[in-house]
Enzyme design. Structure first.
Site, PDB file in Angstrom:
ATOM      1  N   LEU A  98       0.818  -1.210   0.000  1.00 28.02           N
ATOM      2  CA  LEU A  98       0.000   0.000   0.000  1.00 28.02           C
ATOM      3  C   LEU A  98       0.855   1.263   0.000  1.00 28.02           C
ATOM      4  O   LEU A  98       0.427   2.303  -0.499  1.00 28.02           O
ATOM      5  CB  LEU A  98      -0.925   0.011   1.220  1.00 28.02           C
ATOM      6  CG  LEU A  98      -1.943  -1.140   1.298  1.00 28.02           C
ATOM      7  CD1 LEU A  98      -2.757  -1.040   2.581  1.00 28.02           C
ATOM      8  CD2 LEU A  98      -2.850  -1.135   0.081  1.00 28.02           C
ATOM      9  N   GLY A  99       2.005   1.186   0.556  1.00 24.54           N
ATOM     10  CA  GLY A  99       2.863   2.371   0.604  1.00 24.54           C
ATOM     11  C   GLY A  99       4.039   2.127   1.519  1.00 24.54           C
ATOM     12  O   GLY A  99       4.053   1.198   2.340  1.00 24.54           O
ATOM     13  N   SER A 100       5.041   2.965   1.362  1.00 26.48           N
ATOM     14  CA  SER A 100       6.257   2.863   2.165  1.00 26.48           C
ATOM     15  C   SER A 100       6.571   4.220   2.749  1.00 26.48           C
ATOM     16  O   SER A 100       6.456   5.244   2.062  1.00 26.48           O
ATOM     17  CB  SER A 100       7.433   2.375   1.319  1.00 26.48           C
ATOM     18  OG  SER A 100       8.608   2.286   2.098  1.00 26.48           O
ATOM     19  N   GLY A 101       6.927   4.229   3.989  1.00 24.22           N
ATOM     20  CA  GLY A 101       7.230   5.482   4.669  1.00 24.22           C
ATOM     21  C   GLY A 101       8.573   5.429   5.358  1.00 24.22           C
ATOM     22  O   GLY A 101       9.394   4.545   5.114  1.00 24.22           O
ATOM     23  N   THR A 102       8.768   6.401   6.223  1.00 26.24           N
ATOM     24  CA  THR A 102      10.043   6.517   6.913  1.00 26.24           C
ATOM     25  C   THR A 102      10.270   5.360   7.864  1.00 26.24           C
ATOM     26  O   THR A 102      11.402   4.918   8.055  1.00 26.24           O
ATOM     27  CB  THR A 102      10.084   7.844   7.689  1.00 26.24           C
ATOM     28  OG1 THR A 102       9.807   8.895   6.781  1.00 26.24           O
ATOM     29  CG2 THR A 102      11.454   8.054   8.314  1.00 26.24           C
ATOM     30  N   PHE A 103       9.217   4.869   8.458  1.00 32.84           N
ATOM     31  CA  PHE A 103       9.359   3.888   9.518  1.00 32.84           C
ATOM     32  C   PHE A 103       9.006   2.476   9.086  1.00 32.84           C
ATOM     33  O   PHE A 103       9.165   1.560   9.870  1.00 32.84           O
ATOM     34  CB  PHE A 103       8.480   4.288  10.705  1.00 32.84           C
ATOM     35  CG  PHE A 103       8.684   5.697  11.109  1.00 32.84           C
ATOM     36  CD1 PHE A 103       9.799   6.064  11.823  1.00 32.84           C
ATOM     37  CD2 PHE A 103       7.780   6.682  10.753  1.00 32.84           C
ATOM     38  CE1 PHE A 103      10.005   7.369  12.190  1.00 32.84           C
ATOM     39  CE2 PHE A 103       7.983   7.988  11.118  1.00 32.84           C
ATOM     40  CZ  PHE A 103       9.092   8.345  11.831  1.00 32.84           C
TER      41      PHE A 103
ATOM     42  N   ASP B 241       2.859  12.144  14.642  1.00 37.09           N
ATOM     43  CA  ASP B 241       2.931  12.104  13.177  1.00 37.09           C
ATOM     44  C   ASP B 241       1.523  12.177  12.587  1.00 37.09           C
ATOM     45  O   ASP B 241       1.183  11.419  11.681  1.00 37.09           O
ATOM     46  CB  ASP B 241       3.644  10.830  12.730  1.00 37.09           C
ATOM     47  CG  ASP B 241       4.068  10.909  11.272  1.00 37.09           C
ATOM     48  OD1 ASP B 241       4.110  12.033  10.726  1.00 37.09           O
ATOM     49  OD2 ASP B 241       4.343   9.864  10.680  1.00 37.09           O
TER      50      ASP B 241
END
Length: 1680
Positions: free
Chosen positions: A1395-1400, A1518
């Site tokens: 679904l998505g990739s983030g910082t964490f 966040d």
């Protein structure tokens, strides 16, 4: 001639192809007195063309050449673009400028001349007319200044631009790619960087040709891609590569943030192999970096081989030297030494002496033809120099030719390489001085140079007349020789070029008769006129043969003269004539240039010299003769003798070389001697290099030099080196026979020759008064050298002069600045040969030794007994009273810790006193009690080499005057006293100096109990320190100068380290360390304050790491009229059966207060202190001038409050066990336990005792309790360390809770360890309070203002006991599972899509047993850091996951569980899946519209969810649209839930420390400015305000702004999103209050929810009315 104004007139050119009328230009130079060119006829048509600026693209401009009557045609492009051209008809009014695009053809006609490329290198160049002829392209293209300034983007008068025809690059050339010393990041340093422009359609061949024309040689063209390092440059070698480079240029140009950078490297050299320093030598890399930055040419390769150290970073090519030229006779062989560091410009603010080291052993006999040697031009760079001396040509030699002639015939010519130290003013001459016709011509040639430089020299700089005197060979006055002030700039290990302060005035001690001091600047003829004995020049100018096995370098400013010779073989040694070799060296020793220029004593009347010496002593008691150069002693003494330079400037050049190894001296009968200063495991704390100790060698070891303290803030280990390491010697008095020989030989009738030929060396303890400019404390040996010289000079006059001068002996022994680490080697069987005078009479020597020793011991005995006789009766009475009081329980108990002073050390070695003297017996007993381990071998006390894996090379502890060992922080961990628990800041731990150790090359294992101690006191026996006995503070305010350990009274130390304590940076820099601290005894004798530790006089001294503070043996306190502060604290043993029987635990059962303790058993101040307040004690401790003094809590737990709960053993049993070992009162131990006393004493700069403990070394207990200690004490280390910020004495007792109980109490209180630490620090709560059963008392004292940071929920299920009862202990995962957290197996999950990739982490849509879930794989980087930090972050994750598992709210995403067995051991969270994803995804869809009502509903849901989370004390950190998940399937009622909660604290740590670009617009100012103490739940409110703006506009805030501008705007309250004009006022008002800069102004989520409800209610009637209107479209018709 410079043309001021030119009138260009056109002339019709006949022909020219296709009948095109070109314009020929004739220059009519006006305002020129000697030139007037004829004007050419001009047709009217051409005139009109020029006046109307109607030049077509085919028009070719030509012009007349100067000095030609007819004129010769040249290209019009000789004129710069835009040059003004006057019409001849009206030169004042009709003007036009040369078209910028002249010659650019827009057709395909081949006859058209395209001059765009030719003009590319000439635009905007200021073309000068040289001799009337316009310079050609080739001449003007040599400089990059004229290379392609781009004007294509500049519009012409008609407004037309040509932006795409040319491209600009940032081009660097001539430099090197080197690693930056600070972080080893590759940087391009040196060279030049220019902006160049080239045609976009240029091909590779044309580009290469242009580069060759512009720069004169072929270059390899490389460029750097964005986000790539310099070791990944892309080479352009074809048209395709060039096209790719243009594409990268277009990408960067579109972004506009940076410019493509290209590099030019010589074609015959590869950038990666030549420019990148891959030698692995840190020092070489650093120096090359500095050289490149400062524009110094490539350093010649440093090498250490064959006894030669290449100390220069500058190649001879830079200096224009041809060392291989036969006329010089300097063949560069394997023994060649690179040239010293020189540069091209003279700067009066830099050094005077520039050493030039070159071989003189290879000099040929015929040097007279050196005037015919060709002069090589200087190739030195034009950038600012690193050093400040100019050497343009050949290597200068000192003096005239005939003065070097005798070198060939010298008896030393076969010795090997010999090197010359050259004075700066000799080095200052260029090649013409030596390559010309003679000295007179050289003076004339440099007359102009010296006129210009003398004006800017400074009064202390060497003037021209000094230069002339060098060649005129006449005596130089002392005013000309006394050069001071300018110093060599220091180059730290990180490449910082620092300029030292200038000291222009000579020190008072340096004013010596000029006739006594030959100068280093004297020519050899001068020296020989002063000293007719014809001392061989190489004896006075040789540098010392440095240790070839050390990876070290000499700094150039230390390349001073020395008499030491290079290593030679035994056969060569036999050829020496010792008497000739050592003859007159003392008188001919060279003085050093610097702040003090005192010369050697020359031959003359010895009575007059002694009288002069005494006069100097009378004027300045600290005076010592500077005349003794290092070579004068090195030739006769194996240990290096050196002159101390008291009062000299910090950067003054010092005698840099030490002693000549004994194997280099002539043979003869030998005396046994040993020199042991460092244990075998000593590690240079300056740079971490291990100093190799070779027992069969006597050579020195050298370490890298560095800057003085004030300039070493950039060094990684500056804190260690800035502190004085006061080595307190405890060696018994004995003598070593050291031959001084003829160098100090002055014939007198009153002194026996034997009395100064052999100088006794009593091991007098030296307390090194700190020199603020001293980098490393000199060894004990170095100070003894000065004492020998001083005493010897005194003996040269009269016998009674020795007694007259002894009162100044201690005051003159000032520490000398040393730029390398002294490390004498154990020599084994090799030893110093005796002087030839006594080769046939060693019995006389032995007899003289005995007599001299008796005199010394008698003198010491009288001094010590006289000093203690004043308070004898009072001391005896006080001591007997205490002994009788504790007779029953404290007999034989460990005598406590006591730091010795000179009394201890002297009296402990005086031998047997008269048996009837009780005073002497008691004194010896006190010394024995103070040093229970006095007979321990060196292998235990410092000689031991710890395992490499356990050695911290930057932390050393000096034991006695000769033992140094690495501090093992693992052994010295004190209940986690490591500054925040990181285990890295245990900087100082000093083993007590042990008296009675002999200096032996090999240690014989003792017998009896000492052998038992030797066997048991091994490294594995070290235990975690568990006990603190007692702290005593001496506050005697009187300073007795003769009781200071040879440190002068006026010695002060400047601040050395930044205002930040070493313990994690939590202590304030109020003042420097407090001397005079001793650890009091628990039995036997009391400790009185030593008179040599006056607090006011020592407050300015820094007590460094490993320092042992002087303090005398004490026998009473009130009789002295002094006050003592006895703080009796004890770190109780951990509540564990393993510790219940330990010595420390048993000892803590008794009250240790003996001398009116500060606190009573009730924890209050002792009433017997006559009303003295705690602040008075504080003033006694620190003085009245301490700023911002923080008083400790009035309630300090005493020893009785902190007794261990598990021990009941009596001290009498312990004493009994000790007696069985036969040690009596000296040592308390039984057959099973050996307790090693270790004092880890570290004074922070506010005076607080950070670490002061006793270490128990029961091997069995240490091994069994390792796990308990690591868990319990290690976790609480930061708590212990943090107490010191608010308390003067951070010596609270350790918790007596087991590990599981400790966790339980924290959980019961609803606190994390961070919260507890803050609570402890802020209100002074002690550890004992934590152990109380009523945790509600503890929880109620939590700081209410910081409760928002508490990440743990207070409504957790009361099943904490379940985790403890099941034995799960402190495992965070097990505790979370026990509290109900569900764990999900990774095998049960099915990942469907990302679904998505983030910082964490990365989020996947998946299935968990048939249910749609969101799986978030957490990146391992979220838990990165030191092991302690990783552990804490993981604990926080499990704790928060457990809390999230108990969260149940319709507007909070459901948390299902944690995956602990993810790929690679990663963690993951499984949460509820929202079909429409995040709110951000919804807003980005253009076909989906969100009306006002839906916006309100989504905002209300988010506010409700956050209100619930804040009610659970959970801060999101966040909050943004990306983390708000929505379900939009219901068109009338969208659902919004707050998600992504699994790592709230981890996110906080990451974002605050690094700043995440994707989160910046939503981050509150208090998060961005780094002040985490201001962080509250209002950071989420700020983020919610930005979310409201996103809902309103559907856009991302600051999407086109640079992140630096975003941060600055948010923090400065100057940047907020632009609110549309159509925004509802209520929405606008709430949004603006949410993103207010001040957290207090922002509303809470409860208030936000209320306001949103109000807005929704106000919107509801309008919505209903619209609905009714839609259902009745014709209401009037219905009415009818």
């Amino acid at each position: 001639m410079v043309v001021r104004e030119a009138m260009i007139v056109p002339q019709t050119v006949q022909g020219g192809g296709k009948g095109v009328n070109g314009c020929s230009l004739v220059s009519n130079y006006q305002n020129s007195r000697d030139l007037c060119l004829q004007s050419a006829a001009m047709e009217q048509k051409s005139k009109g063309v020029i006046e109307n600026c109607n030049l077509g693209p085919h028009d070719v401009g030509v012009g007349w050449k100067r000095n030609s009557s007819e004129g010769s045609i040249s290209s019009m492009d000789s004129l710069p673009c835009g040059e003004t051209v006057f019409s001849p008809s009206d030169p004042h009014n009709s003007v036009f400028r040369k078209p910028r695009r002249l010659g650019v053809s827009e057709s395909d006609d081949e006859s058209v001349i395209d001059q765009s490329q030719e003009e590319s290198l000439l635009r905007k160049s200021k073309r000068s007319v040289m001799g009337g002829t316009v310079q050609p392209h080739s001449a003007m293209a040599q400089s990059v200044d004229e290379a392609a300034p781009d004007h294509s983007s500049t519009p012409s008068d008609d407004g037309k631009d040509f932006p795409s025809s040319r491209v600009k690059f940032m081009c660097s050339f001539g430099g090197k790619i080197l690693p930056r010393p600070s972080d080893q990041q590759l940087r391009y340093v040196g060279g030049q960087t220019r902006i160049i422009g080239i045609n976009r359609d240029v091909n590779f061949s044309e580009l290469r040709n242009k580069m060759r024309e512009s720069f004169g040689q072929c270059y390899t063209f490389k460029y750097q891609l964005p986000d790539e390092d310099l070791d990944a440059l892309v080479t352009v070698s074809s048209d395709e590569d060039l096209e790719n480079m243009m594409e990268e240029y277009d990408k960067l140009e579109a972004d506009g943030s940076s410019r493509l950078r290209v590099f030019l490297f010589p074609a015959d050299q590869d950038a990666t192999s030549f420019d990148i320093d891959s030698t692995g030598d840190l020092r070489n890399s650093e120096q090359r970096y500095v050289d490149a930055v400062n524009g110094i040419a490539e350093s010649s390769t440093r090498r250490i081989s064959d006894g030669v150290l290449g100390a220069s970073p500058v190649s001879s090519d830079l200096l224009g030297l041809e060392l291989s030229e036969p006329s010089w006779g300097l063949a560069r062989g394997p023994d060649a030494v690179p040239m010293a560091m020189l540069a091209t410009h003279h700067d009066p603010n830099l050094i005077h002496q520039v050493p030039v080291a070159h071989p003189v052993s290879a000099l040929t006999g015929n040097l007279s033809n050196r005037s015919n040697a060709p002069s090589a031009p200087s190739s030195a760079p034009s950038s600012p120099p690193l050093l400040a001396r100019n050497l343009h040509g050949k290597l200068p030699l000192v003096g005239e030719l005939h003065q070097f002639q005798y070198l060939q015939d010298s008896q030393f010519k076969g010795v090997g390489p010999q090197y010359t130290g050259m004075p700066s003013e000799v080095a200052h001459q260029d090649s013409e001085s030596y390559g010309g016709s003679g000295g007179s011509s050289a003076a004339s040639q440099h007359e102009m140079h010296y006129r210009s430089t003398d004006s800017r020299r400074g009064p202390e700089s060497p003037p021209k007349k000094f230069h002339d005197a060098l060649h005129q060979d006449h005596p130089i006055t002392v005013e000309q020789r006394r050069l001071s002030g300018t110093k060599m700039p220091r180059i730290g290990s990180h490449g910082k070029l620092t300029r030292l302060s200038e000291h222009s005035e000579l020190a008072p001690s340096s004013r010596v008769d000029s006739q006594q001091m030959p100068d280093i600047h004297m020519a050899p003829g001068e020296l020989q006129r002063l000293f007719p004995q014809q001392v061989p020049l190489q004896q006075t100018l040789w540098p010392h043969a440095m240790d070839t096995q050390q990876d070290s370098y000499r700094r150039p400013d230390m390349l001073q003269s020395s008499g030491a010779q290079p290593a030679v073989s035994g056969q060569q040694q036999q050829g020496y004539q010792p008497q000739q070799q050592l003859q007159h060296l003392f008188r001919s020793g060279l003085s050093q240039t610097g702040a003090n220029h005192e010369g050697a004593y020359r031959q003359g009347d010895q009575q007059q010299q002694s009288q002069q010496f005494q006069e100097d002593l009378h004027v300045n008691p600290n005076y010592i003769p500077r005349s003794v150069s290092s070579h004068a002693i090195a030739a006769g003494i194996a240990a290096g003798q050196s002159t101390s330079y008291h009062g000299s400037a910090p950067s003054s050049p010092r005698p840099g070389f030490r002693e000549l190894p004994s194997r280099h001296l002539p043979g003869g009968p030998q005396l046994q001697h040993q020199w042991t200063f460092n244990g075998a495991g000593y590690v240079d704390q300056g740079f971490g290099r291990r100093v190799m100790n070779y027992p069969d060698q006597a050579t020195r070891s050298f370490r890298l030099s560095s800057s003085p303290p004030r300039y070493r803030d950039h060094h990684p280990h500056s804190e260690e080196r800035l502190h004085r390491q006061a080595q307190q010697v405890s060696e018994p008095l004995h003598h070593e026979q050291v031959p001084v020989s003829g160098q100090l030989k002055f014939e007198t009738n009153s002194v026996s020759q034997a009395q100064y030929d052999l100088v006794p060396r009593p091991q007098v303890p030296q307390y090194k008064g700190h020199n603020p400019f001293q980098e490393k404390i000199t060894s004990f040996q170095d100070h003894q050298e000065v004492g020998d010289i001083r005493r010897h000079v005194l003996q040269q006059g009269k016998d009674n002069q020795l007694l007259a001068g002894q009162q100044h002996l201690h005051s003159i022994l000032q520490p000398q600045r040393i730029d390398y680490q002294e490390s004498l080697k154990q020599q084994g069987d090799q030893s110093i040969p005796i002087h030839p005078r006594f080769q046939d009479g060693q019995e006389k020597v032995a007899e003289w030794m005995v007599q001299e020793r008796a005199l010394e011991e008698e003198e010491a005995r009288k001094r010590v007994l006289g000093r203690i006789r004043q308070a004898e009766l009072e001391e005896e009475a006080a001591a007997e009273a205490v002994v009788s009081q504790h007779k029953d329980t404290h007999q034989g108990v460990y005598a406590g810790l006591h730091l010795p002073n000179d009394e201890d050390l002297l009296t402990s070695s005086l031998g047997d006193y008269p048996s009837g003297n009780r005073r002497n017996e008691r004194l010896e007993s006190s010394i024995s009690n103070a040093f229970p381990f006095r007979h321990l071998p060196p292998s235990v006390l410092g000689g031991y080499t710890a395992p490499k894996s356990r050695v911290n090379p930057t932390e050393t502890s000096h034991v006695a005057q000769y033992v140094s060992r690495p501090v093992d922080t693992d052994y010295l961990a004190v209940a986690g006293l490591r500054g925040g628990g990181n285990g890295q800041d245990m900087r100082s731990a000093a083993l007590f100096e042990v008296n009675g150790l002999q200096q032996t090359s090999g240690y014989q294992m003792p017998s009896g109990p000492h052998r038992l101690m030797e066997e048991r006191l091994m490294p594995s026996a070290f235990n975690p320190i568990t006990q603190l006995q007692k702290l005593r503070i001496n506050d005697n305010l009187a300073l007795n100068n003769d009781m200071r350990w040879s440190g002068s009274e006026d010695v002060r130390n400047e601040p050395s380290i930044p205002a930040r304590d070493r313990m994690g940076g939590i202590y304030e820099d109020h003042h420097q360390g407090l001397p005079g601290l001793t650890l009091g005894r628990s039995a036997g004798k009391l400790s009185r304050p030593s008179s040599n530790t006056s607090i006011p006089n020592l407050l300015d001294e820094t007590i460094g790491e490993g320092s042992l503070l002087p303090s005398g043996p004490s026998y009473g306190t009130q009789a002295q009229g002094t006050n003592l502060i006895d703080i009796t604290q004890s770190i109780s043993a951990i509540d564990n059966p393993l510790y219940s029987t330990s010595y420390a635990s048993r000892l803590s059962n008794t009250s240790l207060g003996l001398d009116s303790p500060l606190v009573t058993s009730g924890g209050m101040l002792n009433s017997s202190l006559e009303g003295t307040s705690f602040s008075d004690y504080y003033k006694i401790k620190m003085g009245d001038d301490l700023p911002n003094a923080k008083m400790p809590s009035s309630k300090i737990p005493s020893a009785e409050d902190n007794l261990s709960r598990s021990s009941s053993s009596s001290l009498s049993e312990l004493s009994k066990s000790g007696s069985e070992d036969g040690l009596g009162g000296q040592l308390t131990m039984d057959q099973r336990t050996v307790d090693m006393v270790v004092a880890a004493l570290d004074l922070d700069r506010s005076g607080s005792v950070v670490q002061s403990v006793l270490e128990s070394s029961d091997a069995k207990e240490a091994s069994l309790s390792e796990s308990v200690h690591d868990h319990s004490l290690g976790k609480l280390g930061s708590v212990v360390g943090s107490v010191g910020t608010q308390s003067v004495w951070p010596l609270d007792s350790a918790p007596t809770l087991a590990a599981g109980l400790w966790e339980k109490k924290l959980d019961e209180a609803g606190m994390t360890e961070e919260t507890f630490e803050r609570h402890i620090t802020s209100d002074g709560t002690t550890f004992e309070e934590l152990t109380a059963d009523d945790h509600e008392v503890l929880a109620s004292t939590v700081d209410k203002e910081n409760q928002e940071e508490v990440r743990t929920g207070l409504d957790e299920p009361a099943d904490e006991d379940k985790a403890n009862s099941t034995g799960l202990g402190s495992d965070p995962a097990a505790k979370a599972i026990a509290r109900g957290l569900q764990t999900i197996k990774n095998a049960d999950l099915e990942e469907l899509r990302e679904l998505g990739s983030g910082t964490f982490g990365t989020v996947y849509h998946g299935k968990w047993r048939g249910t749609d879930v969101a799986i978030k794989r957490i990146k391992a980087s979220c838990f990165a850091g030191r092991p302690s930090e990783q552990e804490r972050l993981i604990e926080d994750f499990w704790r928060e996951a457990c809390n999230l598992g108990h969260l149940h709210h319709p507007n909070v995403v459901a948390f299902y569980g944690v995956v602990a067995d993810g790929p690679g051991g990663t963690l993951a969270t499984v949460t509820e899946y929202m079909v429409n994803g995040s709110l951000k995804q919804v807003l980005q869809k253009k076909d989906r519209t969100i009306d006002r009502r839906k916006r309100l509903l989504i905002a209300m849901d988010a506010a409700f969810g956050m209100e619930y989370l804040h009610g659970k004390n959970i801060v999101h950190f966040d909050l943004k649209c990306e983390n708000l998940l929505v379900n939009m399937r219901d068109p009338h009622r969208p659902i919004c839930k707050v998600g992504d909660l699994g790592l709230s604290k981890v996110k906080h740590q990451t974002m605050v420390s690094g700043g995440v670009r994707g989160t910046l617009p939503w981050m509150a100012p208090e998060l961005l400015n780094g002040n985490s103490s201001l962080v509250t739940e209002k950071v989420d409110v700020f983020s919610f305000g930005i979310v409201m703006w996103e809902l309103l506009t559907g856009e991302e805030p600051y999407d086109k702004m640079h992140y630096g501008a975003i941060i600055g705007g948010i923090v400065n309250n100057t940047l907020r999103p632009l609110i549309p004009s159509w925004c509802d006022p209520a929405w606008r008002s709430l949004m603006e209050r949410c993103w207010a800069n001040e957290p207090a102004v922002r509303p809470s989520f409860s208030d936000i929810a209320k306001e949103l409800r109000t807005m929704a209610a106000a919107l509801q009637p309008k919505t209903q009315a619209q609905t009714q209107g839609q259902s009745h479209p014709h209401p009037q018709m219905q009415i009818v």
